[in-house]
Design a protein around this motif. Structure first.
Motif, PDB file in Angstrom:
ATOM      1  N   THR A   1      43.323  40.866  51.917  1.00 23.15           N
ATOM      2  CA  THR A   1      43.672  42.244  51.573  1.00 23.15           C
ATOM      3  C   THR A   1      42.699  43.179  52.273  1.00 23.15           C
ATOM      4  N   HIS A   2      42.908  44.459  52.111  1.00 24.57           N
ATOM      5  CA  HIS A   2      41.890  45.430  52.514  1.00 24.57           C
ATOM      6  C   HIS A   2      40.743  45.334  51.509  1.00 24.57           C
ATOM      7  N   SER A   3      39.580  45.778  51.889  1.00 24.11           N
ATOM      8  CA  SER A   3      38.408  45.653  51.007  1.00 24.11           C
ATOM      9  C   SER A   3      38.609  46.381  49.683  1.00 24.11           C
ATOM     10  N   THR A   4      39.241  47.546  49.706  1.00 25.80           N
ATOM     11  CA  THR A   4      39.427  48.298  48.459  1.00 25.80           C
ATOM     12  C   THR A   4      40.339  47.555  47.489  1.00 25.80           C
ATOM     13  N   GLU A   5      41.344  46.870  48.024  1.00 24.05           N
ATOM     14  CA  GLU A   5      42.235  46.081  47.155  1.00 24.05           C
ATOM     15  C   GLU A   5      41.479  44.899  46.547  1.00 24.05           C
ATOM     16  N   ALA A   6      40.661  44.236  47.360  1.00 22.27           N
ATOM     17  CA  ALA A   6      39.886  43.097  46.852  1.00 22.27           C
ATOM     18  C   ALA A   6      38.912  43.552  45.764  1.00 22.27           C
ATOM     19  N   GLU A   7      38.307  44.715  45.967  1.00 26.24           N
ATOM     20  CA  GLU A   7      37.391  45.256  44.955  1.00 26.24           C
ATOM     21  C   GLU A   7      38.142  45.556  43.657  1.00 26.24           C
ATOM     22  N   ALA A   8      39.338  46.111  43.776  1.00 25.99           N
ATOM     23  CA  ALA A   8      40.147  46.412  42.585  1.00 25.99           C
ATOM     24  C   ALA A   8      40.566  45.130  41.876  1.00 25.99           C
ATOM     25  N   ILE A   9      40.942  44.107  42.627  1.00 22.10           N
ATOM     26  CA  ILE A   9      41.321  42.827  42.021  1.00 22.10           C
ATOM     27  C   ILE A   9      40.175  42.284  41.179  1.00 22.10           C
ATOM     28  N   LYS A  10      38.962  42.337  41.705  1.00 14.95           N
ATOM     29  CA  LYS A  10      37.793  41.834  40.974  1.00 14.95           C
ATOM     30  C   LYS A  10      37.576  42.638  39.689  1.00 14.95           C
ATOM     31  N   LEU A  11      37.655  43.950  39.791  1.00 12.45           N
ATOM     32  CA  LEU A  11      37.441  44.794  38.603  1.00 12.45           C
ATOM     33  C   LEU A  11      38.529  44.566  37.558  1.00 12.45           C
ATOM     34  N   PHE A  12      39.778  44.448  37.986  1.00 16.20           N
ATOM     35  CA  PHE A  12      40.876  44.208  37.042  1.00 16.20           C
ATOM     36  C   PHE A  12      40.723  42.843  36.379  1.00 16.20           C
ATOM     37  N   ALA A  13      40.309  41.839  37.157  1.00 17.88           N
ATOM     38  CA  ALA A  13      40.099  40.506  36.596  1.00 17.88           C
ATOM     39  C   ALA A  13      38.995  40.537  35.552  1.00 17.88           C
ATOM     40  N   ASN A  14      37.893  41.241  35.850  1.00 16.76           N
ATOM     41  CA  ASN A  14      36.789  41.356  34.886  1.00 16.76           C
ATOM     42  C   ASN A  14      37.249  42.039  33.609  1.00 16.76           C
ATOM     43  N   THR A  15      38.039  43.110  33.758  1.00 16.63           N
ATOM     44  CA  THR A  15      38.526  43.856  32.597  1.00 16.63           C
ATOM     45  C   THR A  15      39.453  42.972  31.753  1.00 16.63           C
ATOM     46  N   TYR A  16      40.338  42.262  32.418  1.00 18.48           N
ATOM     47  CA  TYR A  16      41.273  41.398  31.710  1.00 18.48           C
ATOM     48  C   TYR A  16      40.517  40.305  30.952  1.00 18.48           C
ATOM     49  N   LEU A  17      39.529  39.686  31.584  1.00 16.44           N
ATOM     50  CA  LEU A  17      38.783  38.612  30.946  1.00 16.44           C
ATOM     51  C   LEU A  17      37.896  39.132  29.812  1.00 16.44           C
ATOM     52  N   ALA A  18      37.444  40.383  29.927  1.00 17.54           N
ATOM     53  CA  ALA A  18      36.617  40.957  28.870  1.00 17.54           C
ATOM     54  C   ALA A  18      37.450  41.194  27.639  1.00 17.54           C
TER      55      ALA A  18
END
Length: 193
Positions: free
Chosen positions: A176-193
């Motif tokens: 992906t583009h870097s901004t999409e990869a960064e968003a994926i990581k943040l969304f994954a963290n939020t979901y797991l939290a």
């Protein structure tokens, strides 16, 4: 360790020399139950714990940045340690060496683009890690997915290295583009939290 067992030379460095000294004696200074056994059975030939940043990076092609990005008192991600690490690494690297810095830390969306501009380099990639506390070694060897925040041949080569370092086969890889990869990581963290 996975890369070193595949024949790659791997250098490790931590600014906290006490941690490095413990790891050199095959003691693990953080919670990772299977790592101590893995270290004690490892021959150490291709895994070197360096005592200085310069020694750890001078001949490297890829540098993984696994730097803490804690939340500050306002609930924002504190990037000072990561930004300092990038600055210090770029100062130590030989000018003509095309070393790729791979950010594994949790960062806000837009960080990679801004870091490239700030430091005048295109050699920064964001590739999030999805590691559980105490299961990081397992999660590296059996990754649920590999995401690389860049669309390039270099990104494909890097993803191939991550696949080589894993035991699991048929890993889902997403570019992906870097901004999409960064968003994926943040969304994954939020979901797991």
């Amino acid at each position: 360790l996975g890369f070193s067992e595949k024949g790659y030379k791997v250098f490790g460095y931590d600014h906290d020399s006490a941690k490095t000294k413990l790891l050199q004696t095959k003691c693990v200074p953080f919670f990772e139950p299977t790592l101590e056994e893995k270290l004690s059975n490892h021959n150490g030939k291709n895994f070197i714990l360096a005592n200085s940043l310069e020694d750890s990076i001078k001949n490297t092609d890829i540098i993984f940045l696994c730097v803490g990005t804690p939340t500050d008192e306002n609930g924002c991600v504190d990037l000072k340690y990561l930004l300092t690490a990038i600055r210090d690494i770029l100062k130590c690297l030989p000018k003509k060496r095309l070393t790729t810095l791979v950010v594994k830390s949790t960062v806000p969306v837009g960080f990679t683009v801004e870091a490239k501009e700030r430091h005048g380099t295109e050699n920064i990639i964001f590739s999030p890690e999805f590691l559980r506390e105490g299961k990081a070694l397992y999660d590296n060897l059996y990754p649920s997915r590999i995401i690389v925040g860049e669309l390039s041949e270099r990104a494909k080569t890097f993803a191939g290295l991550l696949e080589q370092g894993a035991i699991k086969e048929d890993i889902n890889v997403l570019f992906t583009h870097s901004t999409e990869a960064e968003a994926i990581k943040l969304f994954a963290n939020t979901y797991l939290a």
